[in-house]
Write a protein that holds these residues in place. Structure first.
Motif, short mmCIF file in Angstrom:
data_model
loop_
_atom_site.label_atom_id
_atom_site.label_comp_id
_atom_site.label_asym_id
_atom_site.label_seq_id
_atom_site.Cartn_x
_atom_site.Cartn_y
_atom_site.Cartn_z
N GLN A 136 -55.20 -3.13 -2.89
CA GLN A 136 -54.74 -4.51 -3.03
C GLN A 136 -53.54 -4.66 -3.93
N ASP A 137 -53.38 -3.73 -4.87
CA ASP A 137 -52.28 -3.86 -5.84
C ASP A 137 -50.98 -3.24 -5.37
N GLY A 138 -50.79 -3.16 -4.04
CA GLY A 138 -49.47 -2.83 -3.51
C GLY A 138 -49.25 -1.43 -3.01
N TYR A 139 -50.28 -0.56 -2.98
CA TYR A 139 -50.10 0.81 -2.52
C TYR A 139 -50.22 0.89 -0.99
N ILE A 140 -49.25 1.57 -0.38
CA ILE A 140 -49.15 1.66 1.08
C ILE A 140 -49.04 3.12 1.47
N LEU A 141 -49.82 3.53 2.46
CA LEU A 141 -49.82 4.92 2.95
C LEU A 141 -48.93 5.03 4.18
N THR A 142 -48.17 6.10 4.26
CA THR A 142 -47.30 6.36 5.40
C THR A 142 -47.11 7.86 5.55
N ASN A 143 -46.18 8.27 6.41
CA ASN A 143 -45.85 9.69 6.58
C ASN A 143 -44.73 10.10 5.64
N ASN A 144 -44.76 11.35 5.21
CA ASN A 144 -43.65 11.87 4.41
C ASN A 144 -42.34 11.82 5.18
N HIS A 145 -42.37 12.16 6.48
CA HIS A 145 -41.11 12.21 7.21
C HIS A 145 -40.50 10.82 7.43
N VAL A 156 -36.18 1.88 0.30
CA VAL A 156 -37.31 1.63 1.18
C VAL A 156 -37.64 0.15 1.11
N THR A 157 -37.67 -0.51 2.26
CA THR A 157 -38.04 -1.92 2.34
C THR A 157 -39.27 -2.05 3.21
N GLN A 164 -42.21 -11.34 5.70
CA GLN A 164 -41.77 -11.16 4.31
C GLN A 164 -41.34 -9.72 4.08
N ARG A 165 -40.23 -9.54 3.36
CA ARG A 165 -39.71 -8.22 3.04
C ARG A 165 -39.69 -8.02 1.53
N LEU A 166 -40.14 -6.82 1.10
CA LEU A 166 -40.15 -6.49 -0.32
C LEU A 166 -39.62 -5.07 -0.51
N PRO A 167 -38.87 -4.84 -1.59
CA PRO A 167 -38.45 -3.47 -1.89
C PRO A 167 -39.65 -2.65 -2.33
N ALA A 168 -39.61 -1.35 -2.05
CA ALA A 168 -40.71 -0.45 -2.41
C ALA A 168 -40.14 0.80 -3.06
N ARG A 169 -40.98 1.44 -3.88
CA ARG A 169 -40.61 2.72 -4.47
C ARG A 169 -41.57 3.79 -3.97
N VAL A 170 -41.08 5.02 -3.87
CA VAL A 170 -41.91 6.13 -3.43
C VAL A 170 -42.72 6.64 -4.61
N SER A 176 -46.49 19.19 3.25
CA SER A 176 -47.45 20.03 3.96
C SER A 176 -48.45 19.21 4.76
N TYR A 177 -48.85 18.06 4.22
CA TYR A 177 -49.76 17.18 4.96
C TYR A 177 -49.03 16.03 5.64
N ASP A 178 -47.71 15.94 5.45
CA ASP A 178 -46.88 14.88 6.01
C ASP A 178 -47.40 13.50 5.64
N LEU A 179 -47.71 13.31 4.36
CA LEU A 179 -48.19 12.03 3.86
C LEU A 179 -47.37 11.59 2.66
N ALA A 180 -47.27 10.28 2.48
CA ALA A 180 -46.56 9.72 1.34
C ALA A 180 -47.17 8.37 1.00
N VAL A 181 -46.99 7.96 -0.25
CA VAL A 181 -47.45 6.66 -0.72
C VAL A 181 -46.27 5.92 -1.32
N VAL A 182 -46.08 4.66 -0.91
CA VAL A 182 -45.07 3.80 -1.51
C VAL A 182 -45.78 2.59 -2.11
N LYS A 183 -45.08 1.87 -3.01
CA LYS A 183 -45.69 0.73 -3.69
C LYS A 183 -44.73 -0.45 -3.73
N VAL A 184 -45.28 -1.64 -3.48
CA VAL A 184 -44.53 -2.88 -3.63
C VAL A 184 -45.13 -3.67 -4.79
N ALA A 185 -44.32 -4.54 -5.38
CA ALA A 185 -44.77 -5.35 -6.52
C ALA A 185 -45.44 -6.61 -5.99
#
Length: 411
Positions: A136-145, A156-157, A164-170, A176-185
């Motif tokens: 709930q606090d803004g963490y989003i799962l996606t692929n590394n690629h 990253v937007t 609604q659009r928000l800037p995000a940070r990695v 190796s698992y092709d996973l990444a997490v980004v976060k919005v405020a």
């Protein structure tokens, strides 16, 4: 869909039975049962009967006309004696009625607010992908690629389903698992729950949600086609990924990457990550879905996401050997020892402690046969650091079984 009433083209249609319905639509250049257009050529009559036939037809036509006239008059009188009722008012469209709770429509309404489109740019490149909210606090799962091009100072937007659009940070990424997490405020975001992918069965219904080709909030459906499918994906700048994937025939296209693969209750069983390419297709041209899509199981996604959020890195299970990638036979062969170079069996590692030697052939893990080095790597990566596995090795024509505890390493 099978229609038991279909016939081969050219067969005469059967006599009508019951109410007449229009023929079903058919594939091809002409409708089923089509005949050449234009007037039909008369059929020659047998010699000696032509005149009598004409007279009989004329008389029959007169009688038929009289009967039709009488019937028409009777029907007209009946209609005239009755008051014409207006048509009933239209009913509400079925699309406006509430969807059944476990339907795709109902599921889509619940999950779409949690699925996002990622617009990424950096290093002169730009693209779109998908992701979904896991906290709930803004963490989003996606692929590394999806976010790799932004790793060197790019942008990253995140775009939500309401526009609604928000800037995000990695926060962290793992090739190796092709996973990444980004976060919005942003807080109080709707979250998608991660199910137990170990309980997924072949044939289970699934739904894929994402932004294929930038078309956000796209929903497709299908079934689980296979589980534990060894998949090795090679990215140019993103590195090589080894996945013990869930295979599905739900349509997955470029841009679906990072989006959720959901079960019929709307819980995430996988992260969509790759599609098969027709052999011989150009790698430079992106191909679309051919019914062979692959997703990272949610059990693996959960472990990796938790590590990325906590430390920014993910640990990979290893056995501590160097494999001979030039070996083409069945199994995974440990590289033979050479005069130069490091020891192919890491001293003090899990394999060394279990008694594995250079040149040994690993033919099974936990009773499952291994056909290649990639399959062994995928099978090991499907476990967690600290898990215990049993390997079957072949040495000098004799098979041995060894047990080891997996160590961990971060890239």
């Amino acid at each position: 869909m099978t229609d038991q009433g279909w016939r081969r083209p050219g067969d005469a249609p059967p006599p009508p039975q019951g109410p007449a319905y229009p023929p079903p639509p058919q594939y091809g250049s002409a409708p089923y049962g089509a005949r050449p257009s234009g007037p039909r050529a008369p059929t020659p009559a047998p010699a000696g009967v032509g005149q009598g036939l004409v007279i009989g037809l004329v008389v029959g036509a007169v009688v038929l006309a009289l009967v039709a006239g009488l019937l028409g008059g009777a029907v007209g009188a009946l209609v005239a004696s009755r008051r014409v009722e207006p048509l009933p008012p239209p009913t509400a469209s079925s699309s406006s009625a509430p969807a059944p709770p476990r339907s795709v429509a109902a599921m889509a309404a619940r999950v779409l607010p949690s699925v996002v489109t990622l617009r990424v740019s950096g290093g002169g490149e730009a693209g779109t992908g998908s992701g979904f909210v896991i906290r709930q606090d803004g963490y989003i799962l996606t692929n590394n690629h999806v976010v790799a091009v932004a790793s060197g100072g790019g942008q990253v937007t995140v775009e939500f389903s309401n526009g609604q659009r928000l800037p995000a940070r990695v926060v962290g990424r793992d090739a190796s698992y092709d996973l990444a997490v980004v976060k919005v405020a942003r807080d109080s975001l709707p979250v998608l729950r991660l199910a137990r992918s170990a309980q997924v069965r072949v044939g289970d219904p699934v739904v894929a949600v994402g932004a294929p080709l930038g078309l956000e909030s796209t929903v497709t459906s299908g079934i689980v086609s296979a589980v534990d499918r060894p998949v090795s994906t090679a990215g140019e700048a993103q590195g090589r990924s080894f996945l013990n994937a869930i295979q599905t025939d739900a349509a997955i296209n470029p841009g679906n990457s990072g989006g959720p693969l959901l079960d019929d209750s709307g819980e995430v069983i996988g992260v969509n990550t790759a599609i098969a390419r027709i052999p011989g297709a150009s790698r430079s041209g992106q191909s679309g879905s051919i019914g062979l899509g692959f997703a990272i199981p949610s059990d693996q996604a959960r472990r990796t996401a938790e590590q990325l959020i906590a430390t920014g890195h993910a640990a990979h299970p290893i056995i501590g050997v160097t494999l001979d990638l030039g070996y083409s036979g069945p199994g995974a062969k440990v590289l033979a020892r050479t005069r130069k170079g490091p020891d192919p069996v890491v001293p003090g590692g899990p394999a060394a402690r279990a008694g594995i030697h250079p040149g040994d052939l690993i033919v099974a893990i936990d009773g499952e046969r291994i056909r290649s080095a990639e399959e062994l790597i995928v099978a090991i990566r499907a476990h967690a650091v600290g898990d215990t596995v049993k390997l079957t090795i072949r040495r000098d024509g004799t098979e041995h079984r060894v047990t080891m505890k997996l160590a961990g390493r971060s890239d």
